[in-house]
Write a protein that holds these residues in place. Structure first.
Motif, PDB file in Angstrom:
ATOM      1  N   ALA A  92       0.501  -1.106   0.241  1.00 35.25           N
ATOM      2  CA  ALA A  92       0.150  -0.546   0.002  1.00 35.25           C
ATOM      3  C   ALA A  92       0.869   1.662  -0.166  1.00 35.25           C
ATOM      4  CB  ALA A  92      -0.757   0.067   0.931  1.00 35.25           C
ATOM      5  N   ARG A  93       1.920   0.728  -0.166  1.00 32.54           N
ATOM      6  CA  ARG A  93       2.952   2.229   0.200  1.00 32.54           C
ATOM      7  C   ARG A  93       3.511   2.524   1.597  1.00 32.54           C
ATOM      8  NH1 ARG A  93       1.701   5.710  -5.018  1.00 32.54           N
ATOM      9  NH2 ARG A  93       2.222   4.930  -6.718  1.00 32.54           N
ATOM     10  N   PRO A  94       4.180   2.798   1.914  1.00 32.21           N
ATOM     11  CA  PRO A  94       4.255   3.457   3.683  1.00 32.21           C
ATOM     12  C   PRO A  94       4.746   4.904   3.084  1.00 32.21           C
ATOM     13  CG  PRO A  94       6.228   2.265   2.172  1.00 32.21           C
ATOM     14  CD  PRO A  94       5.458   2.438   1.224  1.00 32.21           C
ATOM     15  N   SER A  95       3.008   4.984   3.265  1.00 30.16           N
ATOM     16  CA  SER A  95       3.201   6.492   3.272  1.00 30.16           C
ATOM     17  C   SER A  95       2.885   6.579   4.364  1.00 30.16           C
ATOM     18  CB  SER A  95       2.079   7.029   2.707  1.00 30.16           C
ATOM     19  OG  SER A  95       0.923   6.945   2.486  1.00 30.16           O
ATOM     20  N   PRO A  96       2.208   8.145   4.919  1.00 25.90           N
ATOM     21  CA  PRO A  96       2.764   8.634   6.340  1.00 25.90           C
ATOM     22  C   PRO A  96       1.608   7.861   6.914  1.00 25.90           C
ATOM     23  CG  PRO A  96       2.862  10.652   5.677  1.00 25.90           C
ATOM     24  CD  PRO A  96       3.111   9.636   4.269  1.00 25.90           C
ATOM     25  N   SER A  97       0.183   7.909   6.093  1.00 27.90           N
ATOM     26  CA  SER A  97      -1.116   7.406   6.553  1.00 27.90           C
ATOM     27  C   SER A  97      -1.503   5.388   6.723  1.00 27.90           C
ATOM     28  CB  SER A  97      -2.045   8.299   5.561  1.00 27.90           C
ATOM     29  OG  SER A  97      -2.141   7.843   4.721  1.00 27.90           O
ATOM     30  N   VAL A  98      -0.871   5.282   5.825  1.00 29.33           N
ATOM     31  CA  VAL A  98      -0.740   3.620   5.795  1.00 29.33           C
ATOM     32  C   VAL A  98       0.340   2.668   6.943  1.00 29.33           C
ATOM     33  CG1 VAL A  98       0.102   1.779   4.819  1.00 29.33           C
ATOM     34  CG2 VAL A  98      -0.789   3.857   3.074  1.00 29.33           C
ATOM     35  N   ILE A  99       1.541   4.209   7.725  1.00 25.19           N
ATOM     36  CA  ILE A  99       2.347   3.374   8.908  1.00 25.19           C
ATOM     37  C   ILE A  99       1.113   3.867   9.366  1.00 25.19           C
ATOM     38  CG2 ILE A  99       4.411   4.612  10.039  1.00 25.19           C
ATOM     39  CD1 ILE A  99       5.699   5.049   7.457  1.00 25.19           C
ATOM     40  N   ARG A 100       0.974   5.070  10.069  1.00 24.82           N
ATOM     41  CA  ARG A 100      -0.512   5.564  10.980  1.00 24.82           C
ATOM     42  C   ARG A 100      -1.650   3.873  10.855  1.00 24.82           C
ATOM     43  NH1 ARG A 100      -0.152  10.451   8.878  1.00 24.82           N
ATOM     44  NH2 ARG A 100      -2.000  10.524   8.383  1.00 24.82           N
ATOM     45  N   ALA A 101      -1.994   3.804   9.973  1.00 24.71           N
ATOM     46  CA  ALA A 101      -2.266   2.855   9.469  1.00 24.71           C
ATOM     47  C   ALA A 101      -2.273   1.048  10.189  1.00 24.71           C
ATOM     48  CB  ALA A 101      -3.157   2.639   8.643  1.00 24.71           C
ATOM     49  N   GLY A 102      -1.119   1.034   9.735  1.00 20.06           N
ATOM     50  CA  GLY A 102      -0.164  -0.462   9.944  1.00 20.06           C
ATOM     51  C   GLY A 102      -0.145  -0.795  11.875  1.00 20.06           C
ATOM     52  N   ALA A 103       0.569   1.095  12.237  1.00 22.73           N
ATOM     53  CA  ALA A 103       0.681   1.258  13.286  1.00 22.73           C
ATOM     54  C   ALA A 103      -0.610   0.516  14.699  1.00 22.73           C
ATOM     55  CB  ALA A 103       1.473   2.535  14.331  1.00 22.73           C
ATOM     56  N   MET A 104      -1.539   1.294  14.310  1.00 21.10           N
ATOM     57  CA  MET A 104      -2.898   0.718  14.670  1.00 21.10           C
ATOM     58  C   MET A 104      -2.915  -0.728  14.812  1.00 21.10           C
ATOM     59  SD  MET A 104      -4.020   3.369  16.659  1.00 21.10           S
ATOM     60  CE  MET A 104      -2.052   3.737  16.844  1.00 21.10           C
ATOM     61  N   GLY A 105      -2.719  -1.147  13.364  1.00 22.48           N
ATOM     62  CA  GLY A 105      -3.237  -2.776  13.044  1.00 22.48           C
ATOM     63  C   GLY A 105      -2.380  -3.650  14.208  1.00 22.48           C
ATOM     64  N   ALA A 106      -0.946  -3.489  14.103  1.00 24.73           N
ATOM     65  CA  ALA A 106       0.480  -3.957  14.710  1.00 24.73           C
ATOM     66  C   ALA A 106      -0.530  -4.074  16.725  1.00 24.73           C
ATOM     67  CB  ALA A 106       1.552  -3.023  14.741  1.00 24.73           C
ATOM     68  N   ILE A 107      -1.212  -2.551  16.989  1.00 29.24           N
ATOM     69  CA  ILE A 107      -1.754  -3.052  18.453  1.00 29.24           C
ATOM     70  C   ILE A 107      -2.923  -3.963  18.360  1.00 29.24           C
ATOM     71  CG2 ILE A 107      -2.674  -1.785  20.160  1.00 29.24           C
ATOM     72  CD1 ILE A 107       0.846  -1.342  19.787  1.00 29.24           C
ATOM     73  N   GLY A 108      -3.738  -3.515  17.564  1.00 28.95           N
ATOM     74  CA  GLY A 108      -4.473  -5.083  17.559  1.00 28.95           C
ATOM     75  C   GLY A 108      -4.121  -6.080  17.563  1.00 28.95           C
ATOM     76  N   LEU A 109      -3.078  -6.264  16.847  1.00 30.28           N
ATOM     77  CA  LEU A 109      -2.773  -7.620  16.443  1.00 30.28           C
ATOM     78  C   LEU A 109      -1.586  -7.662  17.906  1.00 30.28           C
ATOM     79  CD1 LEU A 109      -1.097 -10.438  15.322  1.00 30.28           C
ATOM     80  CD2 LEU A 109       0.140  -8.250  14.681  1.00 30.28           C
ATOM     81  N   LEU A 110      -1.586  -7.328  18.855  1.00 31.04           N
ATOM     82  CA  LEU A 110      -0.655  -7.158  20.146  1.00 31.04           C
ATOM     83  C   LEU A 110      -1.927  -7.919  21.068  1.00 31.04           C
ATOM     84  CD1 LEU A 110       0.749  -7.825  22.808  1.00 31.04           C
ATOM     85  CD2 LEU A 110       0.661  -4.919  22.295  1.00 31.04           C
ATOM     86  N   GLY A 111      -3.717  -7.378  20.735  1.00 32.09           N
ATOM     87  CA  GLY A 111      -4.315  -7.632  21.879  1.00 32.09           C
ATOM     88  C   GLY A 111      -5.514  -9.152  21.381  1.00 32.09           C
ATOM     89  N   LEU A 112      -5.397  -9.262  19.941  1.00 27.24           N
ATOM     90  CA  LEU A 112      -5.809 -10.131  19.527  1.00 27.24           C
ATOM     91  C   LEU A 112      -5.201 -11.373  19.488  1.00 27.24           C
ATOM     92  CD1 LEU A 112      -8.068  -9.019  16.763  1.00 27.24           C
ATOM     93  CD2 LEU A 112      -8.794  -9.454  19.124  1.00 27.24           C
ATOM     94  N   ALA A 113      -3.740 -11.516  19.268  1.00 26.86           N
ATOM     95  CA  ALA A 113      -3.169 -12.604  19.824  1.00 26.86           C
ATOM     96  C   ALA A 113      -2.920 -13.277  21.451  1.00 26.86           C
ATOM     97  CB  ALA A 113      -1.755 -12.767  18.428  1.00 26.86           C
ATOM     98  N   GLY A 114      -1.939 -11.649  21.250  1.00 24.90           N
ATOM     99  CA  GLY A 114      -1.834 -12.693  22.518  1.00 24.90           C
ATOM    100  C   GLY A 114      -2.889 -12.437  23.752  1.00 24.90           C
ATOM    101  N   GLY A 115      -4.199 -12.209  23.523  1.00 22.94           N
ATOM    102  CA  GLY A 115      -5.043 -12.518  25.165  1.00 22.94           C
ATOM    103  C   GLY A 115      -4.838 -11.051  26.300  1.00 22.94           C
ATOM    104  N   ARG A 116      -4.067 -10.421  26.082  1.00 29.11           N
ATOM    105  CA  ARG A 116      -3.597  -9.253  27.086  1.00 29.11           C
ATOM    106  C   ARG A 116      -4.034  -7.881  27.315  1.00 29.11           C
ATOM    107  NH1 ARG A 116       2.464 -10.831  28.457  1.00 29.11           N
ATOM    108  NH2 ARG A 116       2.294  -9.282  29.716  1.00 29.11           N
ATOM    109  N   PRO A 117      -5.377  -7.692  27.684  1.00 25.42           N
ATOM    110  CA  PRO A 117      -5.773  -6.002  27.357  1.00 25.42           C
ATOM    111  C   PRO A 117      -4.966  -5.346  27.992  1.00 25.42           C
ATOM    112  CG  PRO A 117      -6.931  -8.002  28.670  1.00 25.42           C
ATOM    113  CD  PRO A 117      -6.050  -8.981  27.585  1.00 25.42           C
ATOM    114  N   ARG A 118      -4.147  -6.196  29.639  1.00 24.79           N
ATOM    115  CA  ARG A 118      -3.668  -5.078  30.713  1.00 24.79           C
ATOM    116  C   ARG A 118      -2.021  -4.581  29.777  1.00 24.79           C
ATOM    117  NH1 ARG A 118      -4.817  -4.312  35.404  1.00 24.79           N
ATOM    118  NH2 ARG A 118      -2.749  -3.740  36.366  1.00 24.79           N
ATOM    119  N   ALA A 119      -1.955  -5.247  28.801  1.00 19.20           N
ATOM    120  CA  ALA A 119      -0.505  -5.479  28.421  1.00 19.20           C
ATOM    121  C   ALA A 119      -0.857  -4.479  26.720  1.00 19.20           C
ATOM    122  CB  ALA A 119       0.138  -6.110  28.045  1.00 19.20           C
TER     123      ALA A 119
END
Length: 775
Positions: free
Chosen positions: A290-317
């Motif tokens: 999608a090209r690492p433009s600023p908007s895509v990088i921001r979206a990727g950062a939010m997606g990575a955090i969502g990944l942490l919660g869904l894959a790890g199952g640790r909402p406190r972290a």
């Protein structure tokens, strides 16, 4: 909601940072530093004062500390914008030679009668005024360029260009707007990642070219956020149905892609670490594609955090990680504080972390299969979390967004997988890429069907207060409902009340949908500062007089009226506020004929109408006084221009086609932009008796240039004024409006009431307003 309470201290820091940055955007750098010092001082005071409750104390400290840091960070960025060497050039409107770096894809602005204009986000590296040394800097700016050379530039490309510096809008951290006067001259090449992504995106578009317009334009948007071929009418349907995240790269879009990967991976015995690794690989590939433009990088950062919660199952972290990521992005780019897209990304991710796991587990306990539970919980959580921001922006609460997101889930995975495969195959095996894209267009057709259907559901969206007040109100109600729903009896009661409200209101909305009003005869569309008038000519058919300044507004008005066929498009004259939206009239409709005046100016406006008509296989005819046309019980006749006028205040205006239309025993007079000279000529021609009409479309947006003899001759019962809110022309003139009202006319203005209509009910004339004027 069960489980451990997440750590909210860092969330408090982020909220304070966000609010301070939002406020500091409208201050000078000096005031920002003062505000930051005040916030840091409040943090110290709160740390000592709030001794009774440790949690409250530290959250309060975190909010104050964030406010201080946000104000300071924003002030630091503003100091670059206010650097004396650059600000002097901007204030003087100097013409400079600029060296710059492209930061994001060039974006084509809405088409008007003039040449296409590209909006490009850049970083200025140096500016050189005439007879002055170069100014070295690193400041964000926007470029407005009409040269086609801007179209193909990739992020990271260095170019030089000559243009005029203009000031940015208030609250914008960009240092300047550069109006380019020369084509961009590339210097070197972009990075390999940007070149590779460009090749894949172009290959995906080529593979989608043979596909139908709707699905072929949607598939690149779904995969990489490339909406260059997406029909604006279809894009509007996706917005109305709550599916916009499928056509633009956002945190929600990234989270859905990762949810698809998780859905596949969890069909096999894979632990949290393996899930996270595989999703990280998919996320990295998506960002590159999608090209690492600023908007895509921001979206990727939010997606990575969502990944942490869904894959790890640790909402406190996961919640502190989300807060840390949002805080880091706000410090790096404080302007995000005012970006609705950023707010939607953060809220969608928060919904995935806090709501989706709880709802998923609850569905599993109720006997729902694991994959289905996750597929239901993810879009529902994202929609509920984003609801307040969407309501604040749109002034509506969608009742169909959650169901629509649920029913499209089965199509997202195959469409995304096949679209990505087509992009990857395109450079090495174009035929296979086309076949893969053809397979992918079938699930995309399902998405199109859901969007079309959902946008036309009566009562699909309920009105809601817009702006910050409406958003905060819905946010408070949402939080209250979520906490109250922890009790089973409250959940049951809320379900019964909600179902009762919906089922009770739906028949009323179905029987009386509100718009279009039954028996409508003529509608003045709310298209901003311009004209677009629609005359009913049978079921699904109409005559359209003028097209407004841009395509989307007139297209939306015609769709609201259910117009599928335009018997004739009449252009009163060729100024852009009457013909700029001509493409919107042709969009998805058959147009039988196009008629305009003999006056040739402005030439660019006539050329734009002729081009749009030629693309639809229709010739542009010429009409003058005496021209007549009948269709579906509607009769049109042209009363003017009677004589060609030259040397007036505005010759195109004073050679406007003037039409009289009649149906159902009622009449309407459409004056275009005729000014005093043509109006007086009209009174001297047919005479007062021939000008009497029940409805008057007031000339030239209600300007002061009206012939009082004409207004007295028409004596309308209803006067429609098509005018834009807060326009720079002083339209409509208060004296003209007052004279019409004193003469007994009911005056309806599109800037106050949105679409306005004259209605014939049992032979009697009535009025109706849609009540949704454009901002």
């Amino acid at each position: 909601m069960g489980g451990a309470v997440p750590d909210l201290r860092l969330a408090g820091f982020t909220i304070g940072l966000w609010l301070a940055a939002l406020g500091a955007l409208h201050l000078s750098a000096g005031w920002g530093i003062v505000a930051g010092a005040g916030g840091l001082g409040c943090a110290a005071v709160l740390a000592g004062a709030l001794r009774s409750a440790a949690v409250v104390r530290w959250i309060g400290v975190a909010v104050a500390l964030g406010a201080g840091c946000g104000a300071v960070a924003t002030a630091a960025r503003m100091s670059v914008r206010e650097a004396p060497a650059l600000s002097v050039l901007v204030e003087s409107g100097a013409t400079v030679r600029a060296a710059l770096v492209v930061r994001d894809d060039p974006r084509l602005l809405a088409r008007s009668a003039g040449p296409p204009t590209f909006l490009v986000a850049v970083t200025l590296e140096s500016v050189t005024a005439e007879d002055a040394p170069p100014v070295r800097l690193s400041a964000r700016a926007l470029v407005l360029g009409a040269d086609p050379g801007w179209r193909g530039l990739l992020p990271g490309q260095r170019v030089t260009v000559t243009g005029r510096l203009l000031p940015p809008r208030p609250g914008d951290l960009r240092a300047a707007v550069l109006s380019a006067r020369t084509p961009p001259v590339p210097e070197g090449r972009p990075s390999w990642a940007q070149r590779g992504a460009g090749v894949l995106r172009a290959g995906l578009q080529r593979a989608c070219e043979p596909l139908p317009d709707d699905s072929g334009g949607l598939l690149p948007g779904l995969v990489v956020g490339d909406t260059s071929r997406l029909d604006p009418a279809l894009e509007e349907d996706f917005r109305a149905t709550g599916l916009t995240h499928l056509t633009a790269v956002s945190g929600t879009n990234v989270a859905i892609v990762l949810g698809v990967v998780l859905f596949v991976v969890r069909r096999f015995p894979a632990g949290p670490v393996l899930c996270a690794v595989l999703c990280a690989v998919a996320l990295a590939g998506f960002v590159i594609l999608a090209r690492p433009s600023p908007s895509v990088i921001r979206a990727g950062a939010m997606g990575a955090i969502g990944l942490l919660g869904l894959a790890g199952g640790r909402p406190r972290a996961a919640v502190p990680a989300l807060a840390a990521a949002a805080a880091a992005l706000l410090i790096a780019d404080p302007e995000l504080a005012a970006d609705p897209g950023f707010a939607l990304s953060v809220l969608a991710t928060a919904g995935l972390l806090l709501l989706a796991p709880v709802w998923r587990d609850g569905l599993r306990r109720a006997g729902c299969p694991a994959g289905v539970a996750e597929a239901l919980a993810v879009p529902a959580a994202a929609q509920v979390a984003c609801g307040p921001v969407v309501a604040a922006i749109s002034g509506t609460v969608s009742l169909i967004s959650v169901p629509a997101n649920l029913v499209v889930v089965p199509a997202i995975a195959p469409a995304t997988l096949l679209g990505v495969s087509a992009a990857v195959l395109s450079p090495v095996w174009p035929a296979a890429a086309e076949f893969t894209a053809w397979l992918g267009h079938w699930p995309a057709e399902w998405l199109v069907l859901v969007a079309h259907t959902g946008a036309r559901v009566p009562a699909g969206a309920l009105p809601w207060p817009d702006g910050a007040a409406g958003g905060l109100l819905l946010a408070g109600l949402t939080v209250a409902v979520l906490f109250a729903a922890r009790r089973a009896i409250v959940r049951r009661l809320a379900t019964v009340v909600a179902l009762g409200a919906v089922l009770g209101a739906l028949p009323v909305r179905l029987l009386s949908p509100g718009w279009p009003p039954p028996g409508w005869f003529v509608v003045a569309c709310a298209v901003g500062q311009g004209d677009a008038v629609v005359l009913a000519a049978g079921a699904g058919r109409a005559v359209v007089v003028d097209a407004g300044p841009e395509p989307n507004a007139v297209d939306r008005c015609l769709r609201r009226l259910g117009v599928r066929e335009v018997a004739v498009l009449v252009v009163s004259h060729f100024h852009v506020d009457h013909i700029g939206g001509v493409d919107g009239v042709f969009r998805g409709r058959r147009v039988g004929a196009v008629i305009g005046p003999a006056w040739p100016e402005p030439a660019s406006g006539r050329a734009a109408v002729e081009k749009a008509a030629a693309e639809a296989g229709v010739a542009v005819g010429v009409a003058g006084a005496g021209w007549a046309y009948s269709v579906g019980g509607l009769r049109l006749e042209a009363l003017g221009p009677i004589t060609e006028m030259r040397g007036t205040n505005s010759d195109p205006n004073n050679n406007s086609l003037i039409l009289r239309a009649g149906a159902g025993g009622r009449s309407v007079l459409l004056l275009g932009d005729a000014e005093t000279e043509e109006q007086e000529d009209l009174v001297a021609g047919p005479g007062a008796a021939g000008l009497r009409a029940d409805v008057l479309k007031v000339a030239h947006h209600g300007s002061a240039l009206q012939a009082t003899a004409l207004l007295d001759a028409v004596r309308p019962a209803v006067a429609l004024v098509s005018v834009g809110r807060d326009n720079d022309y002083g339209h409509p003139n208060a004296g003209v409006i007052g004279r019409l009202a004193r003469g007994g006319a009911r005056v309806l203005r599109t800037d106050e009431s949105g679409d306005v209509a004259a209605v014939i009910v049992e032979g009697q004339l009535a009025v109706a307003v849609r009540g949704d004027p454009p901002a």
